[in-house]
Write a protein that holds these residues in place. Sequence first.
Motif, PDB file in Angstrom:
ATOM      1  N   LEU A 690       0.878  -1.540   0.208  1.00 45.52           N
ATOM      2  CA  LEU A 690       0.269  -0.279   0.597  1.00 45.52           C
ATOM      3  C   LEU A 690       0.914   0.921  -0.237  1.00 45.52           C
ATOM      4  CD1 LEU A 690      -2.804   1.751   0.352  1.00 45.52           C
ATOM      5  CD2 LEU A 690      -1.988   1.083   3.130  1.00 45.52           C
ATOM      6  N   PHE A 691       0.710   2.414  -1.184  1.00 44.62           N
ATOM      7  CA  PHE A 691       1.209   3.279  -0.640  1.00 44.62           C
ATOM      8  C   PHE A 691       0.299   4.440  -0.843  1.00 44.62           C
ATOM      9  CE2 PHE A 691       3.366   0.367  -3.846  1.00 44.62           C
ATOM     10  CZ  PHE A 691       3.796   0.384  -3.301  1.00 44.62           C
ATOM     11  N   VAL A 692       0.581   5.192   0.239  1.00 43.38           N
ATOM     12  CA  VAL A 692      -0.117   5.982   0.259  1.00 43.38           C
ATOM     13  C   VAL A 692       0.647   7.632   0.334  1.00 43.38           C
ATOM     14  CG1 VAL A 692      -1.812   7.659   2.362  1.00 43.38           C
ATOM     15  CG2 VAL A 692      -1.689   4.998   1.631  1.00 43.38           C
ATOM     16  N   SER A 693       0.054   8.762  -0.165  1.00 41.88           N
ATOM     17  CA  SER A 693       0.888  10.117  -0.264  1.00 41.88           C
ATOM     18  C   SER A 693       0.510  10.970   0.203  1.00 41.88           C
ATOM     19  CB  SER A 693       0.563  10.630  -2.097  1.00 41.88           C
ATOM     20  OG  SER A 693      -0.890  10.832  -1.883  1.00 41.88           O
ATOM     21  N   ARG A 694       1.096  12.071   0.564  1.00 48.71           N
ATOM     22  CA  ARG A 694       1.429  12.516   1.644  1.00 48.71           C
ATOM     23  C   ARG A 694      -0.138  13.860   0.727  1.00 48.71           C
ATOM     24  NH1 ARG A 694       2.738  17.908   2.427  1.00 48.71           N
ATOM     25  NH2 ARG A 694       2.788  18.852   4.213  1.00 48.71           N
ATOM     26  N   GLN A 695      -1.359  14.463   1.787  1.00 48.90           N
ATOM     27  CA  GLN A 695      -2.670  15.293   1.654  1.00 48.90           C
ATOM     28  C   GLN A 695      -1.562  16.697   1.306  1.00 48.90           C
ATOM     29  OE1 GLN A 695      -4.119  16.479   0.127  1.00 48.90           O
ATOM     30  NE2 GLN A 695      -6.312  14.972   0.443  1.00 48.90           N
ATOM     31  N   SER A 696      -1.544  17.140   0.088  1.00 47.73           N
ATOM     32  CA  SER A 696      -0.556  18.370   0.088  1.00 47.73           C
ATOM     33  C   SER A 696      -1.507  19.451  -0.140  1.00 47.73           C
ATOM     34  CB  SER A 696       0.644  18.683  -1.052  1.00 47.73           C
ATOM     35  OG  SER A 696       0.435  17.798  -2.635  1.00 47.73           O
TER      36      SER A 696
END
Length: 770
Positions: A690-696
């Motif tokens: 699972l890859f989750v990005s930063r909420q920018s």
Amino acid sequence: MLKSVVPYRLMLCIALLLGGGADAGAQQVGKQGQAGCQFTLSGYLLSEHDEEALGYGTVYAEGAGLGIQADSAGYFEFTGLCAGSEVLRFSHLGCDGKSLAIDLQRDTQLTVYLHHHDNYTETVTISAAANATYSREQDQQATGQLSDALERITGVSSLRSGTSAAKPVHDGLFGNRLSLQNNGIAQSGQQWGNDHSPEIDPWVAAYVRVVEGVEALRYAGPTVAATVLIEPAPLRANGEAEGKVGYGFQSNGLGHVLNARIGDSGKKTAYRLSATGKLRGDQQSPDYYLRNTGRREANAALQFARFHNERWTSRLYYSLFNAEIGVLRGSQVGNLTDLELAIGREEPFFTEEEFSYDIASPRQTVTHHLLKAETEFRPNEENRFTLRYGGQLNDRKEFDVRRGSPDDRAALSLLQWTHLLEGSWHRELGSGRHLDANVQYDFAFNDNQPGTGVLPLIPDYNANRASGYLAYHYEKDRFQYHAGLRYDRQFYEAITITRSLPRVVERFEHVFQTFGGSLEGRWRTNDRLSITGGLTLRERAPQINELYSNGLHQGVSGIEEGDRTLQAERSLKMTMGLQLNGPGFSLKATGFAQPISDYIFLEPQPEFRLTVRGAFPLFLYRAGDAFLYGGSFQSWWQPRPDWEVDGRLAIVRGRNRTEGRPLVYVPSDNLRLGVNYYPAEHWKLRAEALFVSRQSRLDPEQDFLVPPPAYSLLDLSLEREIPLPSNRSLHLRAAAQNLFNTRYRDYLDRQRYFADASGRNVELRISYEW
């Protein structure tokens, strides 16, 4: 479900060997030359719901080492098979897979029914692994929460309150906008809080689906988004006695889970009884224990069906969910200075070095009863009538850390009764055409129980709703369209107590009339490519918490205040999708755009508030015009019979157009990649990343803490099924979540203000089935 049938359609079948080419073909030709290897096995893959053909599904014969793909009509055929036992594995994108053991002694024809959800409503299923059977899915879910299964649906995330609770987020929408249906009954309880998980045992939930558009209009409940359907396995006549008992252990929290299920069916009656017990202590992050995050559950469910005759069937369903849930002790502090220090700390306050099963305040207890009774009558082949009753009782208590007061005195005690009456009608109009209609009436009584010594967060209230639904379906081989309408009249009577002295009881009434409509279509351009599109208009009345919350919401450690001037939300959602099926692969891409006027959201405020119960952040319910858009991508590839690869990508964007800035609590971009490997018969190895990005996409002043960094997690599992005599089996499973013990905080987890998420968890599970 399996039957021997005469094929209902005569047609040629092209056997497409997966991972094969010349080698696979030579293997089959070689077997044909052996004595006793002259048998043919053929049949059809159909949906168990409507007997629709499941085109391009895959069938793998483990003993022969052969894999083929069904044609566009779901037809498959093996030739040159040897006599004796054979294990067949059936799979189709969007289906719960199935394994079947047979004793092949002659040419055999079969019809195999799979629980399929990949239809015009863009429905998906929790079965990420195409070869996971219903029983195995139960095993995998039984040690966790229902949200763990929901997160494996493309486009679904979870809004969490640490380890204690989680609620689904679909296409950026959550909470009251996402209706949950428990066996066809709108799950009712204290669902207004993000810290309130659905009171549903995942062991009972055999199938979890997400539906939109016309299909979602059918169900009661406030929503401008999708509807989550949580269903037990259906009971059928003339079945066999069956049962399963399983035990699971979790290393993180030293958790223990015991499940049991028994059932039987005859010509006239069928039943299934299941029960679950769970015990878990303090969860652990990679660096420290999360104090007071234990959980205890005792759940049970009973299904009963009476088959009066071929045209009349009655069903009864009862479930009990009973839980005690700890809330992270470090999320409640005593003054404003400590609260400012607590938010963003490396290690939360009140952290202990020793593990404990104790659950102290702050904590929650909840007991939920659900009773469903329905009878279905078919006077002829064209008409089907159903009468349904659903009743629920939800008893919820929340306990704060009290200074100088008994720990067993609840700060919030709510008792809610709800009742649903429904009549539905299904009418066949001819080839590929039918009507569906229903009328519904539900009412609720929600009372604060005396003795808390605290003014309630939610007032006493009475509510009732009258609804009507009508849909037309046109389903041909190449082209389908569906149109539906819905009307709801929602009434509230709220009985509040003023915060100022002298205390005065006030009554307020609200009436909301809301409408919904949807038009969807699907065009199969050829046997491999499908194009879908839809337009859905929905309105949603504000819920009682959005109108009247006023006080400390202990489960999320914040003060929430509602606004009784809020108006109904109005949403218009447009969707487009493409699906491509081919030999051993399937690709599906969808996109959506959804403007919502009077969008209601809970906004963090730049102030903390000090009360006699401590210091807490402040959240206000507000409304504005919003716009959400995004898309998802789902793929499945079987390069050879013993390997499968799947991937799911979800991207959502949300903006508050009234204020010209991003929406809060919109999921980060996330990608799941999984690989299944079958090293030998009855073995399965799965790895999932699972890859989750930063909420920018968030302004700094919109939250108390900047969004956390991106993170990635790796899960690994190994399963072994041991067949036993008399159609019995033993199933073993070992799994590890967050294998590398990654330290992270998730943007959608409100516990991230105070602590890291849980670290590595190793699960061991054994189950016996007969």
